[in-house]
Scaffold this active site. Structure first.
Site, PDB file in Angstrom:
ATOM      1  N   TYR A   1       5.609   2.229  -9.820  1.00 47.97           N
ATOM      2  CA  TYR A   1       6.658   1.323  -9.804  1.00 47.97           C
ATOM      3  C   TYR A   1       7.295   1.429 -11.127  1.00 47.97           C
ATOM      4  O   TYR A   1       8.882   1.335 -10.921  1.00 47.97           O
ATOM      5  CB  TYR A   1       6.162  -0.091  -9.575  1.00 47.97           C
ATOM      6  CG  TYR A   1       5.834  -0.302  -7.972  1.00 47.97           C
ATOM      7  CD1 TYR A   1       6.600  -0.703  -6.792  1.00 47.97           C
ATOM      8  CD2 TYR A   1       4.302  -0.185  -7.899  1.00 47.97           C
ATOM      9  CE1 TYR A   1       5.988  -0.753  -5.816  1.00 47.97           C
ATOM     10  CE2 TYR A   1       3.735  -0.060  -6.680  1.00 47.97           C
ATOM     11  CZ  TYR A   1       4.742  -0.574  -5.559  1.00 47.97           C
ATOM     12  OH  TYR A   1       4.366  -0.376  -4.061  1.00 47.97           O
TER      13      TYR A   1
ATOM     14  N   GLU B   1       2.688   4.769  -2.668  1.00 46.99           N
ATOM     15  CA  GLU B   1       3.621   3.690  -2.847  1.00 46.99           C
ATOM     16  C   GLU B   1       4.553   3.805  -3.947  1.00 46.99           C
ATOM     17  O   GLU B   1       4.322   4.433  -5.011  1.00 46.99           O
ATOM     18  CB  GLU B   1       2.805   2.523  -3.195  1.00 46.99           C
ATOM     19  CG  GLU B   1       1.921   1.850  -2.064  1.00 46.99           C
ATOM     20  CD  GLU B   1       1.254   0.439  -2.525  1.00 46.99           C
ATOM     21  OE1 GLU B   1       1.634  -0.040  -3.622  1.00 46.99           O
ATOM     22  OE2 GLU B   1       0.074   0.243  -1.995  1.00 46.99           O
TER      23      GLU B   1
ATOM     24  N   GLU C   1      -6.001   1.336  -5.446  1.00 54.67           N
ATOM     25  CA  GLU C   1      -5.493   0.809  -6.706  1.00 54.67           C
ATOM     26  C   GLU C   1      -6.960   0.209  -7.363  1.00 54.67           C
ATOM     27  O   GLU C   1      -6.726  -1.373  -7.652  1.00 54.67           O
ATOM     28  CB  GLU C   1      -4.592  -0.180  -6.955  1.00 54.67           C
ATOM     29  CG  GLU C   1      -3.200   0.375  -6.349  1.00 54.67           C
ATOM     30  CD  GLU C   1      -1.943  -0.357  -6.620  1.00 54.67           C
ATOM     31  OE1 GLU C   1      -2.116  -1.584  -6.938  1.00 54.67           O
ATOM     32  OE2 GLU C   1      -0.835   0.086  -6.671  1.00 54.67           O
TER      33      GLU C   1
ATOM     34  N   HIS D   1      -7.615  -2.344   0.908  1.00 55.34           N
ATOM     35  CA  HIS D   1      -6.771  -2.711   0.177  1.00 55.34           C
ATOM     36  C   HIS D   1      -6.915  -4.259  -0.120  1.00 55.34           C
ATOM     37  O   HIS D   1      -6.127  -4.975   0.275  1.00 55.34           O
ATOM     38  CB  HIS D   1      -5.394  -2.456   0.938  1.00 55.34           C
ATOM     39  CG  HIS D   1      -3.961  -2.359   0.215  1.00 55.34           C
ATOM     40  ND1 HIS D   1      -3.173  -1.532   0.092  1.00 55.34           N
ATOM     41  CD2 HIS D   1      -3.718  -3.331  -0.760  1.00 55.34           C
ATOM     42  CE1 HIS D   1      -2.071  -1.463  -0.539  1.00 55.34           C
ATOM     43  NE2 HIS D   1      -2.214  -2.680  -1.258  1.00 55.34           N
TER      44      HIS D   1
ATOM     45  N   ASN E   1       0.425   5.485  -6.775  1.00 56.13           N
ATOM     46  CA  ASN E   1       1.357   4.447  -6.593  1.00 56.13           C
ATOM     47  C   ASN E   1       1.851   4.296  -7.556  1.00 56.13           C
ATOM     48  O   ASN E   1       1.461   4.330  -8.827  1.00 56.13           O
ATOM     49  CB  ASN E   1       0.410   2.967  -6.326  1.00 56.13           C
ATOM     50  CG  ASN E   1      -0.071   3.159  -4.780  1.00 56.13           C
ATOM     51  OD1 ASN E   1       0.089   4.114  -4.072  1.00 56.13           O
ATOM     52  ND2 ASN E   1      -0.760   2.186  -4.575  1.00 56.13           N
TER      53      ASN E   1
ATOM     54  N   ARG F   1       1.340   4.333   6.577  1.00 52.63           N
ATOM     55  CA  ARG F   1       0.128   3.899   5.749  1.00 52.63           C
ATOM     56  C   ARG F   1      -0.205   2.667   5.851  1.00 52.63           C
ATOM     57  O   ARG F   1       0.501   1.573   5.608  1.00 52.63           O
ATOM     58  CB  ARG F   1       0.325   4.351   4.123  1.00 52.63           C
ATOM     59  CG  ARG F   1      -1.026   3.830   3.431  1.00 52.63           C
ATOM     60  CD  ARG F   1      -0.684   4.346   1.839  1.00 52.63           C
ATOM     61  NE  ARG F   1      -1.993   3.806   1.125  1.00 52.63           N
ATOM     62  CZ  ARG F   1      -1.721   2.993   0.209  1.00 52.63           C
ATOM     63  NH1 ARG F   1      -0.503   2.524  -0.237  1.00 52.63           N
ATOM     64  NH2 ARG F   1      -2.702   2.543  -0.409  1.00 52.63           N
TER      65      ARG F   1
HETATM   66  C1  PNW Z   1       0.732  -2.638  -5.528  1.00 55.70           C
HETATM   67  N1  PNW Z   1      -0.232  -6.286 -10.936  1.00 55.70           N
HETATM   68  O1  PNW Z   1       0.392  -4.020  -6.061  1.00 55.70           O
HETATM   69  C2  PNW Z   1       0.012  -2.791  -4.213  1.00 55.70           C
HETATM   70  O2  PNW Z   1      -0.685  -1.796  -3.782  1.00 55.70           O
HETATM   71  C3  PNW Z   1       0.649  -3.559  -3.292  1.00 55.70           C
HETATM   72  O3  PNW Z   1      -0.135  -4.142  -2.164  1.00 55.70           O
HETATM   73  C4  PNW Z   1       1.832  -4.369  -3.643  1.00 55.70           C
HETATM   74  O4  PNW Z   1       2.501  -5.044  -2.705  1.00 55.70           O
HETATM   75  C5  PNW Z   1       2.904  -3.514  -4.456  1.00 55.70           C
HETATM   76  O5  PNW Z   1       2.157  -2.712  -5.332  1.00 55.70           O
HETATM   77  C6  PNW Z   1       3.871  -4.105  -5.126  1.00 55.70           C
HETATM   78  O6  PNW Z   1       3.565  -5.126  -6.323  1.00 55.70           O
HETATM   79  C7  PNW Z   1       0.390  -4.562  -7.322  1.00 55.70           C
HETATM   80  O7  PNW Z   1       0.226  -7.595 -10.954  1.00 55.70           O
HETATM   81  C8  PNW Z   1       0.401  -5.916  -7.473  1.00 55.70           C
HETATM   82  O8  PNW Z   1      -0.368  -5.431 -11.966  1.00 55.70           O
HETATM   83  C9  PNW Z   1       0.258  -6.488  -8.569  1.00 55.70           C
HETATM   84  C10 PNW Z   1      -0.189  -5.636  -9.827  1.00 55.70           C
HETATM   85  C11 PNW Z   1       0.150  -4.210  -9.642  1.00 55.70           C
HETATM   86  C12 PNW Z   1       0.071  -3.648  -8.270  1.00 55.70           C
END
Ligand code: PNW
Length: 464
Positions: free
Chosen positions: A300, A368, A172, A127, A298, A83
């Site tokens: 986390y 992700e 996102e 992105h 995505n 991706r």
């Molecule tokens: C996502 N926040 O990012 C992105 O899709 C990626 O590019 C990034 O590297 C990855 O997750 C890890 O962070 C985010 O601050 C970055 O809320 C920051 C936030 C959320 C998603």
């Protein structure tokens, strides 16, 4: 239930797609190479005080020149798909009209290299690296961007649509609108709720136009990637608050795309609902609701939400988030270098409780998932990233659980192939399966990369 478990391993369904993900601004460098125009991230990262340590993406992982090494690493992982995202200003330097042929050439080299290696290109159109010229015209707060993005999608579809295996319109959109226009931690660094709620709606219109444009030029499946949130109330009183937080992040994207409306829970809240703010015109939901072939997710970390104590004092592990609410870092859960909780069961909860009731039989891809840790190279030249391995295994087991629940998860993309430019955190936060020495651009497969390769090869997760 499907026959996928034995005593010693969790098997994934036949044909499950394993992948790794990156994004253009985070890895390419070549910030003004071969006719590329500036993006809002070039501007933002060169503005003092915006990015940790003053880092920027001028060089990043130098994938503009080293994409061949990246493809070789993908082959070592054995993944079926990569991706990647397109830099809009590399292709249209000012975001409108005029196409930069050398920009198309770069992506043709990458895409051909992937196809040659037997790796399916999964391409994200946007992105986050908006052409600066479009920001100067109002960016996502200007409704005209829906047409600008449709034009860009048509260019990409015509140029690459014969070789791309799946398209993702936006990465996102919540982060684009909320982090870019509401809290300002990302480019363009605006803090204005009225512009954020406008951006929310215009992102969705742009997405819908891109779906139509891609359909006209490419037979490949089309989807969108959302970063959905799991808000866990720690007391019954906090449940209503958690529901509002989920509506503000999930509902404002899922509902218009799949149900043709904004969340009822936010009716009357003009700073979070584009409908309440008066942005919806006749026909908008027909554009936004263009049928999709899959949903990208995505994920986390979950959030825990509670009520502020009556004395108004946050307790240890609590951060005040509103007049009577707190966000909580519960005891006993690991915390990554990003300060994000590690709680693998939350990805199963997301898929089963939040996603599947909306998407039904539509295929879902985890586009992700990953974690950041304080990686270092040991004297014998290895990165022994045991925490990342534990995170990966835990989350894959939970995704497997969601599949067992009946959620049609068709693939998983690890974030990220490479350590890279982590937006406002610069190079300080490493997410890669591959370690990058940014002084030399040397790439080194971490132990997590070896583990991922063995999972991919087996299409199964060993239990022990
Ligand atoms: C996502 N926040 O990012 C992105 O899709 C990626 O590019 C990034 O590297 C990855 O997750 C890890 O962070 C985010 O601050 C970055 O809320 C920051 C936030 C959320 C998603």
């Amino acid at each position: 239930y499907f026959p996928m478990s034995t005593d010693d391993q969790l098997r994934f369904p036949d044909g499950f797609l394993w992948g790794a993900a990156t994004a253009a601004y985070q890895i390419e460098g070549g910030a003004d190479a071969e006719g590329k125009g500036p993006s809002i991230w070039d501007t933002f990262s060169h503005t003092p005080g915006k990015v940790f340590h003053g880092d920027n993406g001028d060089v990043a992982c130098d994938s503009f020149h080293r994409y061949g090494e990246d493809i070789a690493l993908l082959k070592r992982l054995g993944v079926g798909s990569y991706r990647l995202s397109l830099s809009w200003p590399r292709i249209q330097p000012t975001g409108r009209g005029e196409v930069n042929a050398k920009g198309l050439d770069y992506y043709n080299r990458v895409i051909d290299g992937l196809v040659e290696a037997g790796i399916e290109p999964s391409v994200t159109l946007y992105h986050w690296d908006l052409p600066q010229a479009l920001q100067d015209a109002g960016g996502w707060a200007n409704r005209d961007i829906a047409d600008w993005f449709g034009e860009f999608a048509a260019i990409a579809g015509e140029a690459f649509g014969d070789r791309v295996s799946r398209w993702i319109t936006l990465n996102e959109p919540w982060v684009v609108a909320h982090v870019g226009y509401r809290d300002g931690r990302h480019a363009p660094g605006i803090q204005d709720p009225a512009l954020a709620v406008a951006a929310n709606h215009h992102l969705l219109l742009a997405h819908g136009n891109a779906v139509s444009a891609l359909r006209a030029s490419s037979a490949a499946p089309v989807g969108i990637t959302l970063n959905l949130t799991v808000e866990r109330p720690v007391t019954p009183e906090a449940a209503a608050h958690a529901a509002v937080l989920e509506a503000r992040q999930n509902g404002v994207y899922l509902d218009p795309i799949f149900h043709g409306r904004y969340p009822e829970l936010l009716d009357g809240d003009a700073s979070f609902s584009p409908a309440a703010a008066g942005h919806v015109r006749d026909g908008d939901f027909e554009i936004i609701g263009a049928p999709l072939d899959f949903l990208g997710v995505n994920f986390y970390a979950p959030h825990y939400v509670g009520m502020l104590h009556a004395d108004g004092e946050p307790r240890r592990g609590e951060t005040v988030t509103g007049p009577d609410t707190v966000s909580i870092q519960p005891d006993g859960l690991p915390i990554t270098a990003m300060n994000w909780l590690v709680e693998p069961g939350s990805i199963r909860e997301l898929l089963t409780r939040i996603v599947a009731p909306v998407t039904g039989a539509l295929p879902v891809y985890i586009t992700e998932n990953g974690s950041s840790w304080h990686d270092y190279v040991t004297q014998d030249g290895q990165v022994n990233d045991l925490e990342r391995i534990a995170y990966l295994r835990g989350h894959l087991a939970a995704v497997h659980g969601a599949i067992a629940d009946g959620v049609p998860v068709k693939g998983y993309f690890a974030w990220s192939l490479l350590d890279n430019f982590e937006w406002a955190e610069g190079y300080a936060k490493r997410f890669g399966l591959v370690y990058v020495d940014f002084a030399t651009q040397e790439r080194l497969l971490k132990r997590s990369g070896e583990v991922y390769a063995s999972i991919v090869a087996a299409n199964a997760l060993p239990k022990a």
